[in-house]
Design a protein around this motif. Structure first.
Motif, short mmCIF file in Angstrom:
data_model
loop_
_atom_site.label_atom_id
_atom_site.label_comp_id
_atom_site.label_asym_id
_atom_site.label_seq_id
_atom_site.Cartn_x
_atom_site.Cartn_y
_atom_site.Cartn_z
N LEU A 364 0.83 -1.21 0.00
CA LEU A 364 0.00 0.00 0.00
C LEU A 364 0.86 1.26 0.00
CD1 LEU A 364 -2.86 -0.96 2.50
CD2 LEU A 364 -2.97 -0.86 0.02
N GLU A 365 1.98 1.23 0.74
CA GLU A 365 2.89 2.38 0.76
C GLU A 365 3.44 2.65 -0.63
OE1 GLU A 365 3.79 4.48 3.07
OE2 GLU A 365 2.84 3.62 4.82
N ALA A 366 3.84 1.57 -1.32
CA ALA A 366 4.39 1.73 -2.67
C ALA A 366 3.33 2.22 -3.64
CB ALA A 366 4.98 0.40 -3.15
N LEU A 367 2.11 1.73 -3.48
CA LEU A 367 1.01 2.16 -4.35
C LEU A 367 0.72 3.64 -4.14
CD1 LEU A 367 -0.65 0.47 -6.37
CD2 LEU A 367 -2.43 0.29 -4.65
N ASP A 368 0.73 4.07 -2.88
CA ASP A 368 0.49 5.49 -2.57
C ASP A 368 1.60 6.39 -3.10
OD1 ASP A 368 -1.87 4.97 -1.34
OD2 ASP A 368 -1.08 4.98 0.70
N ALA A 369 2.83 5.86 -3.12
CA ALA A 369 3.97 6.67 -3.56
C ALA A 369 3.87 7.06 -5.03
CB ALA A 369 5.27 5.91 -3.32
N LEU A 370 3.04 6.34 -5.80
CA LEU A 370 2.86 6.68 -7.21
C LEU A 370 1.98 7.91 -7.40
CD1 LEU A 370 2.39 3.10 -8.72
CD2 LEU A 370 4.31 4.64 -9.12
N SER A 371 1.24 8.30 -6.38
CA SER A 371 0.38 9.47 -6.47
C SER A 371 1.20 10.73 -6.26
CB SER A 371 -0.74 9.41 -5.41
OG SER A 371 -1.53 8.27 -5.61
N ARG A 372 0.97 11.73 -7.09
CA ARG A 372 1.80 12.94 -7.00
C ARG A 372 1.52 13.75 -5.74
NH1 ARG A 372 -1.35 17.01 -10.96
NH2 ARG A 372 -2.91 15.58 -11.75
N THR A 373 0.40 13.46 -5.06
CA THR A 373 0.10 14.18 -3.80
C THR A 373 0.85 13.58 -2.62
OG1 THR A 373 -1.84 12.77 -3.53
CG2 THR A 373 -2.17 14.93 -4.57
N ASN A 374 1.54 12.45 -2.84
CA ASN A 374 2.24 11.78 -1.75
C ASN A 374 3.75 11.77 -2.00
OD1 ASN A 374 -0.04 11.15 -0.25
ND2 ASN A 374 -0.42 9.29 -1.43
N THR A 375 4.31 12.94 -2.30
CA THR A 375 5.74 12.98 -2.60
C THR A 375 6.61 12.70 -1.37
OG1 THR A 375 5.62 15.39 -2.30
CG2 THR A 375 5.53 14.55 -4.56
N ASP A 376 6.04 12.84 -0.17
CA ASP A 376 6.81 12.50 1.02
C ASP A 376 7.10 11.01 1.06
OD1 ASP A 376 4.09 12.05 1.31
OD2 ASP A 376 4.15 12.23 3.49
#
Length: 443
Positions: A364-376
Motif C-alpha cells: 500500500l505504501e508503494a502504491l500510494d507513492a505513485l500518487s503525486r500528492t504523496n511525494t513525502d
C-alpha cells in the motif's frame, strides 16, 4: 486464449461485476495496478486487491476469496502457470491475465472458455511457439483413412517421431525465461482505448517500462520500441504546455537523455556511480583498481572529487549543467557504451513535505507513492532505495573479497573460488538468501 479487444472482451465484461485483483509485488505490477484501480474508480467497479509473492501466495489468496468472486484479474502472475490446474476453479470462474513473464503456459493459451490473456497490441508470440503450434495437431498418418496402404510398423514409427519432435519443440519453448511488454503498458493501452487516459496514467506506464529496462528484463531494442510508442502519447498529452512553470495541480511529462546512474539527483554523484548496477559491475568497485578507476573517470570529466561527494543539488551549477555531455564523452574512453538512454521525466506542480510492518503495508505504501500528492512517501522510498543499493554492493564486495562464490557447472552461486576463473565470467550467477529458516525456504 488471447484477447484482441481489451475493452469489449475484458473491461465491458467485468465493469458490472465484483473483481478480485491479484498483483505481483514489483514496480511494473504496482503501476499496472494503479492504472486499473483508476479505471475501476471511474466506473464505480467493486474490487478487492491482494498482493501475492509466489505460487503458494497466489493459491492462498484465491482460495480465501473464490466463494464470493467469479472474475479474477491477475497482474504479472499466473501467465506462466497452468492456472486451472493449480487453482481448480469452478467452470463459471473467469481469469483475466496481464503478465509480462514469458513463456506463457500453453494450457492458458489454448483455453477458450475461462482464461483471457491480455497482450499489448502488436505483440506476437515467439517463433518457438509458432513452431509448436504447427506441431500441435495429430501426425498425418493418424488422420489418414484405414486401408491407405501404410503398414502398422510405419504408422508407429511416424507417431513416435511426431511425439519426439513435439517434445523437443515444447522443451525449447519452455527452456528460457524472458519478458514481454510491461503490464502497465497493457493497462495504459486499455485506458487509452476507453478515452480515459491522462498524464498520471501515462507516467505510471513510463515508470513500469523503465523499471523493466533498468533491471534488464527487456533488451534495449524492446525498450526503444515501447518507449517510442509511449513518447507519442507524451507528445499528445503535453503539447503546448508552458515550460516556464507548472501550476499546483499540473503534471508535465518530458522525454530526454538519462544516465544509468541510480538516483543521482537525490544522492551524491560519487555514491551513485559506486552503487548503480551498470557502473558498479563495469568498474568492479569491490577492487582497489575499480575504486581508482572511478576517480580517473571523475577526473576525466573534470569533476573534482570533493564536488562529486556532495549531494547533487549542492554541486556547482556549471558542473551540474554539463554533467550529461561530460559523462557521455568520458564513458567512451572507459567502455561504458550504454551509460545513457532515452527516458521519461516528470515535473510536479508543487512539493509537499511512513511505516509498514507487513507485506500488505509495504504494498500500500508503494502504491500510494505513485500518487503525486504523496511525494513525502516517494522521498522515503528514494532513501530506502539508496540503502538497498549500498547493501547489494557491500554484499557482493564481501562475497567476492572472501572467495565465497561456488561454481555448480552451469551457473555460479553464493561462494565460489572458481569465480576468478576466466571461463566463469560468462556463467549466470544465482544468489540465494534465507526467507524462512524454519521451513528451509530461500529466495
Amino acid at each position: 486464449m488471447f484477447v484482441e479487444k481489451l475493452k469489449e472482451e475484458v473491461y465491458d465484461v467485468i465493469k458490472n461485476q465484483r473483481v478480485l485483483v491479484l498483483v505481483s509485488m514489483d514496480v511494473d505490477s504496482l503501476c499496472a495496478c494503479k492504472i486499473l484501480q483508476w479505471l475501476f474508480k471511474c466506473d464505480n467497479v467493486q474490487y478487492t486487491i491482494v498482493p501475492v509473492s509466489g505460487k503458494e501466495d497466489l493459491v492462498r489468496a484465491y482460495h480465501e476469496h473464490y466463494e464470493q468472486l467469479k472474475h479474477i484479474f491477475l497482474i504479472n502472475c499466473g501467465g506462466n502457470l497452468n492456472i486451472l490446474e493449480i487453482l481448480e476453479p469452478e467452470e463459471d470462474v473467469l481469469f483475466y491475465i496481464s503478465d509480462s513473464h514469458r513463456p506463457l503456459d500453453l494450457d492458458n493459451i489454448y483455453n477458450q472458455d475461462q482464461v483471457k490473456l491480455l497482450m499489448k497490441e502488436g505483440e506476437h508470440l515467439s517463433d518457438e511457439f509458432e513452431e509448436s503450434d504447427e506441431e500441435g495437431s495429430e501426425p498425418s498418418s493418424k488422420r489418414r483413412r484405414t486401408g491407405d496402404g501404410e503398414s502398422p510398423l510405419s504408422k508407429r514409427q511416424s507417431k513416435r517421431r511426431w511425439h519426439q519432435n513435439r517434445q523437443e519443440i515444447l522443451y525449447q519453448y519452455y527452456a528460457y525465461a524472458f519478458h514481454g511488454s510491461a503490464a502497465s503498458l497493457v493497462m495504459y493501452e486499455l485506458a487509452w482505448k476507453m478515452s480515459k487516459d491522462s498524464n498520471d496514467l501515462l507516467w505510471w506506464a513510463a515508470v513500469g517500462l523503465t523499471h523493466q529496462y533498468l533491471y534488464e528484463k527487456i533488451d534495449s531494442d524492446k525498450y526503444v520500441t515501447d518507449a517510442q510508442n509511449l513518447h507519442e502519447h507524451v507528445m499528445r498529452h503535453n503539447h503546448g504546455r508552458d515550460d516556464n512553470g507548472t501550476s499546483i495541480n499540473c503534471l508535465k511529462i518530458g522525454f530526454d537523455t538519462e544516465l544509468q546512474l541510480s538516483l543521482y539527483r537525490h544522492w551524491s554523484l560519487f555514491e551513485s556511480i559506486c552503487h548503480s548496477r551498470y557502473t558498479a559491475c563495469r568498474f568492479r568497485v569491490w577492487t582497489n583498481k575499480g575504486k581508482n578507476k572511478i576517480k580517473e573517470f571523475l577526473a576525466d570529466m573534470g569533476i573534482p572529487l570533493v564536488q562529486s561527494q556532495q549531494k547533487f543539488s549542492s554541486m556547482d551549477f556549471e558542473l551540474r549543467s554539463i554533467l550529461k555531455p561530460s559523462v557521455e564523452k568520458s564513458s567512451e574512453r572507459f567502455g561504458l557504451d550504454e551509460i545513457s538512454y532515452g527516458s521519461f521525466n516528470v515535473q510536479y506542480g508543487f512539493k509537499t513535505k511512513k511505516e509498514g510492518t507487513t507485506k500488505w503495508d509495504n504494498f500500500l505504501e508503494a502504491l500510494d507513492a505513485l500518487s503525486r500528492t504523496n511525494t513525502d512517501k516517494l522521498q522515503d522510498g528514494i532513501e530506502m532505495g539508496k540503502k538497498q543499493l549500498i547493501a547489494v554492493v557491500n554484499q557482493v564486495n564481501t562475497l567476492i573479497g572472501m572467495n565465497q562464490v561456488m561454481c555448480a557447472g552451469h551457473f555460479l552461486y553464493s561462494h565460489v573460488r572458481e569465480s576468478k576463473n576466466k571461463k566463469a565470467a560468462a556463467l549466470p550467477f544465482v544468489l540465494a538468501t534465507p526467507l524462512d529458516s524454519e521451513k528451509a525456504i530461500c529466495t
